[in-house]
Design a protein around this motif. Structure first.
Motif, mmCIF file in Angstrom:
data_model
loop_
_atom_site.group_PDB
_atom_site.id
_atom_site.type_symbol
_atom_site.label_atom_id
_atom_site.label_comp_id
_atom_site.label_asym_id
_atom_site.label_seq_id
_atom_site.Cartn_x
_atom_site.Cartn_y
_atom_site.Cartn_z
ATOM 1 N N THR A 2 0.963 -1.210 0.132
ATOM 2 C CA THR A 2 -0.172 0.186 -0.074
ATOM 3 C C THR A 2 0.831 1.236 -0.049
ATOM 4 O O THR A 2 1.668 1.307 1.014
ATOM 5 C CB THR A 2 -0.946 0.169 1.253
ATOM 6 N N THR A 3 0.539 2.186 -0.878
ATOM 7 C CA THR A 3 1.299 3.290 -1.198
ATOM 8 C C THR A 3 0.851 4.461 -0.044
ATOM 9 O O THR A 3 -0.354 4.621 0.059
ATOM 10 C CB THR A 3 1.312 4.011 -2.474
ATOM 11 N N GLN A 4 1.735 5.079 0.921
ATOM 12 C CA GLN A 4 1.384 5.776 1.972
ATOM 13 C C GLN A 4 1.704 7.166 1.213
ATOM 14 O O GLN A 4 2.742 7.490 1.431
ATOM 15 C CB GLN A 4 1.837 5.539 3.288
ATOM 16 N N LEU A 5 0.756 8.091 0.859
ATOM 17 C CA LEU A 5 1.118 9.422 0.496
ATOM 18 C C LEU A 5 0.523 10.331 1.402
ATOM 19 O O LEU A 5 -0.672 10.163 2.074
ATOM 20 C CB LEU A 5 0.614 9.547 -0.803
ATOM 21 N N GLU A 6 1.020 11.408 1.646
ATOM 22 C CA GLU A 6 0.650 12.568 2.517
ATOM 23 C C GLU A 6 -0.149 13.616 1.768
ATOM 24 O O GLU A 6 0.374 14.082 0.649
ATOM 25 C CB GLU A 6 1.805 13.028 3.232
ATOM 26 N N ALA A 47 -8.656 2.897 -9.405
ATOM 27 C CA ALA A 47 -8.317 2.679 -10.745
ATOM 28 C C ALA A 47 -9.832 2.518 -11.478
ATOM 29 O O ALA A 47 -9.655 3.132 -12.595
ATOM 30 C CB ALA A 47 -7.574 1.282 -10.608
ATOM 31 N N LYS A 48 -10.661 1.801 -11.026
ATOM 32 C CA LYS A 48 -11.991 1.794 -11.796
ATOM 33 C C LYS A 48 -12.462 3.127 -11.936
ATOM 34 O O LYS A 48 -13.162 3.339 -12.999
ATOM 35 C CB LYS A 48 -13.105 0.973 -10.857
ATOM 36 N N LEU A 49 -12.586 3.974 -10.884
ATOM 37 C CA LEU A 49 -13.349 5.331 -10.909
ATOM 38 C C LEU A 49 -12.446 6.197 -11.901
ATOM 39 O O LEU A 49 -13.026 7.078 -12.685
ATOM 40 C CB LEU A 49 -13.590 5.864 -9.699
ATOM 41 N N GLY A 50 -11.321 5.923 -11.822
ATOM 42 C CA GLY A 50 -10.186 6.934 -12.566
ATOM 43 C C GLY A 50 -10.231 6.491 -14.284
ATOM 44 O O GLY A 50 -9.671 7.061 -15.150
ATOM 45 N N GLY A 51 -10.557 5.229 -14.424
ATOM 46 C CA GLY A 51 -10.725 4.641 -15.806
ATOM 47 C C GLY A 51 -9.256 4.229 -16.414
ATOM 48 O O GLY A 51 -8.960 4.249 -17.558
ATOM 49 N N ILE A 52 -8.478 3.572 -15.215
ATOM 50 C CA ILE A 52 -7.119 3.238 -15.632
ATOM 51 C C ILE A 52 -6.842 1.868 -15.030
ATOM 52 O O ILE A 52 -7.552 1.600 -14.041
ATOM 53 C CB ILE A 52 -6.145 4.441 -15.046
ATOM 54 N N SER A 53 -5.432 1.540 -15.465
ATOM 55 C CA SER A 53 -5.071 0.288 -14.555
ATOM 56 C C SER A 53 -4.653 0.531 -13.330
ATOM 57 O O SER A 53 -4.164 1.540 -13.093
ATOM 58 C CB SER A 53 -4.300 -0.399 -15.690
ATOM 59 N N GLU A 54 -4.426 -0.597 -12.749
ATOM 60 C CA GLU A 54 -3.840 -0.306 -11.148
ATOM 61 C C GLU A 54 -2.308 -0.020 -11.529
ATOM 62 O O GLU A 54 -1.836 0.739 -10.574
ATOM 63 C CB GLU A 54 -4.190 -1.573 -10.558
ATOM 64 N N ASN A 55 -1.445 -0.571 -12.463
ATOM 65 C CA ASN A 55 -0.126 0.135 -12.785
ATOM 66 C C ASN A 55 -0.240 1.486 -13.370
ATOM 67 O O ASN A 55 0.876 2.174 -12.730
ATOM 68 C CB ASN A 55 0.272 -0.871 -14.003
ATOM 69 N N THR A 56 -1.017 1.796 -13.787
ATOM 70 C CA THR A 56 -0.920 3.315 -14.253
ATOM 71 C C THR A 56 -1.326 4.027 -13.031
ATOM 72 O O THR A 56 -0.572 4.941 -12.666
ATOM 73 C CB THR A 56 -2.173 3.539 -15.333
ATOM 74 N N MET A 57 -2.272 3.648 -11.977
ATOM 75 C CA MET A 57 -2.243 4.392 -10.989
ATOM 76 C C MET A 57 -1.134 4.359 -10.081
ATOM 77 O O MET A 57 -1.107 5.221 -9.637
ATOM 78 C CB MET A 57 -3.548 3.726 -10.065
ATOM 79 N N ARG A 58 -0.568 3.247 -9.847
ATOM 80 C CA ARG A 58 0.787 3.376 -9.391
ATOM 81 C C ARG A 58 1.807 4.351 -9.833
ATOM 82 O O ARG A 58 2.506 4.914 -9.147
ATOM 83 C CB ARG A 58 1.282 1.862 -9.008
#
Length: 139
Positions: A2-6, A47-58
């Motif tokens: 899980t990516t932890q972003l601030e 990813a689903k709401l953004g219309g992108i793959s999870e790789n692209t999201m990462r």
């Protein structure tokens, strides 16, 4: 993993604004994805709401980690340049001194002068784009 972003309230506000108002749709999408992330949604849902793959999201998350909002705004579209660009000045000078009657003649001269072979369409577009007049004025 899980990516932890601030996300500060100012950043969330900026993400919210840019996801609708940035002039580049790709940047809008990136901002939307990070805005969704800032609200704690599951990655699969983002990813689903953004219309992108999870790789692209990462990839978007990594961009944000590397440089914040400014890094998300960077867009580097690939724009190939013609090899003929290195010869613009000499070709322009040549055709000013030695006008030709057709694009086919120009194509042949360009090949002779530069060693670069291009189709008639490519030659026409290159000359037009660079405002190089090659055809003799009749009259």
């Amino acid at each position: 993993m899980t990516t932890q972003l601030e996300f500060t309230s100012e950043i969330i506000e900026a993400l919210n604004y840019e996801r609708y108002h940035h002039p580049v749709p790709l940047v809008q999408r990136r901002m939307e994805v990070l805005w969704l992330k800032s609200h704690g949604l599951a990655h699969e849902l983002i990813a689903k709401l953004g219309g992108i793959s999870e790789n692209t999201m990462r990839e978007y998350f990594e961009l944000y980690e590397e440089g914040g909002l400014e890094k998300l705004k960077e867009v580097n579209f690939y724009r190939p340049e013609s090899e003929l660009n290195a010869h613009i000045t000499s070709l322009e000078a040549y055709f000013r001194e030695h006008p030709v009657a057709t694009i086919k003649e120009a194509q042949s001269k360009i090949k002779d002068l530069t060693g670069i072979e291009r189709s008639e369409t490519q030659v026409r577009e290159f000359l037009k784009k660079n405002s190089i007049s090659v055809v003799a004025k009749s009259g």
